[in-house]
Design a protein around this motif. Structure first.
Motif, PDB file in Angstrom:
ATOM      1  N   ALA A  21       8.557  12.106   8.234  1.00  0.00           N
ATOM      2  CA  ALA A  21       8.932  11.439   9.485  1.00  0.00           C
ATOM      3  C   ALA A  21       7.712  10.977  10.280  1.00  0.00           C
ATOM      4  O   ALA A  21       7.662   9.836  10.746  1.00  0.00           O
ATOM      5  N   SER A  22       6.706  11.833  10.432  1.00  0.00           N
ATOM      6  CA  SER A  22       5.562  11.464  11.275  1.00  0.00           C
ATOM      7  C   SER A  22       4.734  10.338  10.652  1.00  0.00           C
ATOM      8  O   SER A  22       4.308   9.414  11.359  1.00  0.00           O
ATOM      9  N   LEU A  23       4.512  10.374   9.352  1.00  0.00           N
ATOM     10  CA  LEU A  23       3.766   9.293   8.708  1.00  0.00           C
ATOM     11  C   LEU A  23       4.573   7.991   8.730  1.00  0.00           C
ATOM     12  O   LEU A  23       4.031   6.915   8.987  1.00  0.00           O
ATOM     13  N   GLY A  24       5.869   8.099   8.500  1.00  0.00           N
ATOM     14  CA  GLY A  24       6.730   6.916   8.543  1.00  0.00           C
ATOM     15  C   GLY A  24       6.781   6.300   9.929  1.00  0.00           C
ATOM     16  O   GLY A  24       6.735   5.075  10.086  1.00  0.00           O
ATOM     17  N   GLU A  25       6.861   7.146  10.951  1.00  0.00           N
ATOM     18  CA  GLU A  25       6.895   6.635  12.322  1.00  0.00           C
ATOM     19  C   GLU A  25       5.574   5.958  12.693  1.00  0.00           C
ATOM     20  O   GLU A  25       5.567   4.910  13.334  1.00  0.00           O
ATOM     21  N   PHE A  26       4.452   6.534  12.281  1.00  0.00           N
ATOM     22  CA  PHE A  26       3.138   5.944  12.546  1.00  0.00           C
ATOM     23  C   PHE A  26       3.092   4.514  12.007  1.00  0.00           C
ATOM     24  O   PHE A  26       2.637   3.589  12.687  1.00  0.00           O
ATOM     25  N   LEU A  27       3.541   4.334  10.766  1.00  0.00           N
ATOM     26  CA  LEU A  27       3.540   3.003  10.163  1.00  0.00           C
ATOM     27  C   LEU A  27       4.580   2.089  10.799  1.00  0.00           C
ATOM     28  O   LEU A  27       4.331   0.902  11.022  1.00  0.00           O
ATOM     29  N   SER A  28       5.733   2.632  11.119  1.00  0.00           N
ATOM     30  CA  SER A  28       6.829   1.840  11.666  1.00  0.00           C
ATOM     31  C   SER A  28       6.517   1.255  13.040  1.00  0.00           C
ATOM     32  O   SER A  28       6.778   0.075  13.282  1.00  0.00           O
TER      33      SER A  28
ATOM     34  N   ARG B 168       3.849   0.353  14.221  1.00  0.00           N
ATOM     35  CA  ARG B 168       2.851  -0.710  14.078  1.00  0.00           C
ATOM     36  C   ARG B 168       3.393  -1.918  13.321  1.00  0.00           C
ATOM     37  O   ARG B 168       2.708  -2.910  13.141  1.00  0.00           O
ATOM     38  N   GLY B 169       4.633  -1.800  12.853  1.00  0.00           N
ATOM     39  CA  GLY B 169       5.252  -2.880  12.099  1.00  0.00           C
ATOM     40  C   GLY B 169       4.761  -2.977  10.667  1.00  0.00           C
ATOM     41  O   GLY B 169       4.904  -4.020  10.034  1.00  0.00           O
ATOM     42  N   PHE B 170       4.214  -1.884  10.124  1.00  0.00           N
ATOM     43  CA  PHE B 170       3.646  -1.890   8.781  1.00  0.00           C
ATOM     44  C   PHE B 170       4.608  -1.364   7.711  1.00  0.00           C
ATOM     45  O   PHE B 170       4.466  -1.698   6.544  1.00  0.00           O
ATOM     46  N   LEU B 171       5.552  -0.506   8.088  1.00  0.00           N
ATOM     47  CA  LEU B 171       6.413   0.148   7.102  1.00  0.00           C
ATOM     48  C   LEU B 171       7.370  -0.856   6.469  1.00  0.00           C
ATOM     49  O   LEU B 171       8.084  -1.577   7.159  1.00  0.00           O
ATOM     50  N   VAL B 172       7.366  -0.895   5.137  1.00  0.00           N
ATOM     51  CA  VAL B 172       8.247  -1.790   4.389  1.00  0.00           C
ATOM     52  C   VAL B 172       9.424  -1.001   3.817  1.00  0.00           C
ATOM     53  O   VAL B 172      10.569  -1.433   3.902  1.00  0.00           O
TER      54      VAL B 172
ATOM     55  N   LYS C 182       0.875  -1.167   0.000  1.00  0.00           N
ATOM     56  CA  LYS C 182       0.000   0.000   0.000  1.00  0.00           C
ATOM     57  C   LYS C 182       0.919   1.225   0.000  1.00  0.00           C
ATOM     58  O   LYS C 182       2.101   1.123   0.331  1.00  0.00           O
ATOM     59  N   VAL C 183       0.385   2.395  -0.335  1.00  0.00           N
ATOM     60  CA  VAL C 183       1.209   3.598  -0.442  1.00  0.00           C
ATOM     61  C   VAL C 183       0.580   4.744   0.336  1.00  0.00           C
ATOM     62  O   VAL C 183      -0.616   5.022   0.181  1.00  0.00           O
ATOM     63  N   TRP C 184       1.376   5.371   1.177  1.00  0.00           N
ATOM     64  CA  TRP C 184       1.023   6.660   1.770  1.00  0.00           C
ATOM     65  C   TRP C 184       2.024   7.656   1.223  1.00  0.00           C
ATOM     66  O   TRP C 184       3.235   7.437   1.295  1.00  0.00           O
ATOM     67  N   LEU C 185       1.524   8.747   0.679  1.00  0.00           N
ATOM     68  CA  LEU C 185       2.382   9.798   0.147  1.00  0.00           C
ATOM     69  C   LEU C 185       2.710  10.797   1.244  1.00  0.00           C
ATOM     70  O   LEU C 185       1.892  11.027   2.138  1.00  0.00           O
ATOM     71  N   ALA C 186       3.889  11.386   1.170  1.00  0.00           N
ATOM     72  CA  ALA C 186       4.307  12.337   2.212  1.00  0.00           C
ATOM     73  C   ALA C 186       5.076  13.505   1.609  1.00  0.00           C
ATOM     74  O   ALA C 186       5.912  13.311   0.725  1.00  0.00           O
TER      75      ALA C 186
END
Length: 70
Positions: free
Chosen positions: A44-51, A53-57, A34-38
């Protein structure tokens, strides 16, 4: 004509420079991205939110989003 990429942060309308590629392993197969644009301000904040939770690839420049992501 291409559609401009806009930051996914709530209320932000800035151009997206980055793409966070992610998946929720309880909902998606391991190869699904899936893709979240930033924008630069929300990378940083969107990446940390995903990270956390263990979702960031991966995080890539917005012009390098894999064709099969989405």
């Amino acid at each position: 004509m291409s559609v401009p990429l806009v930051c996914s942060a709530k209320g932000c309308r800035a151009p997206a420079a980055w793409a966070h590629l992610w998946n929720n392993p309880t909902l998606h197969t391991a190869d699904r991205r899936k893709v979240w644009l930033a924008c630069a301000d929300h990378r940083a904040s969107l990446g940390e939110f995903l990270s956390v939770r263990g979702f960031l690839v991966d995080t890539v420049p917005s012009d390098q989003i894999p064709a099969d992501a989405g």
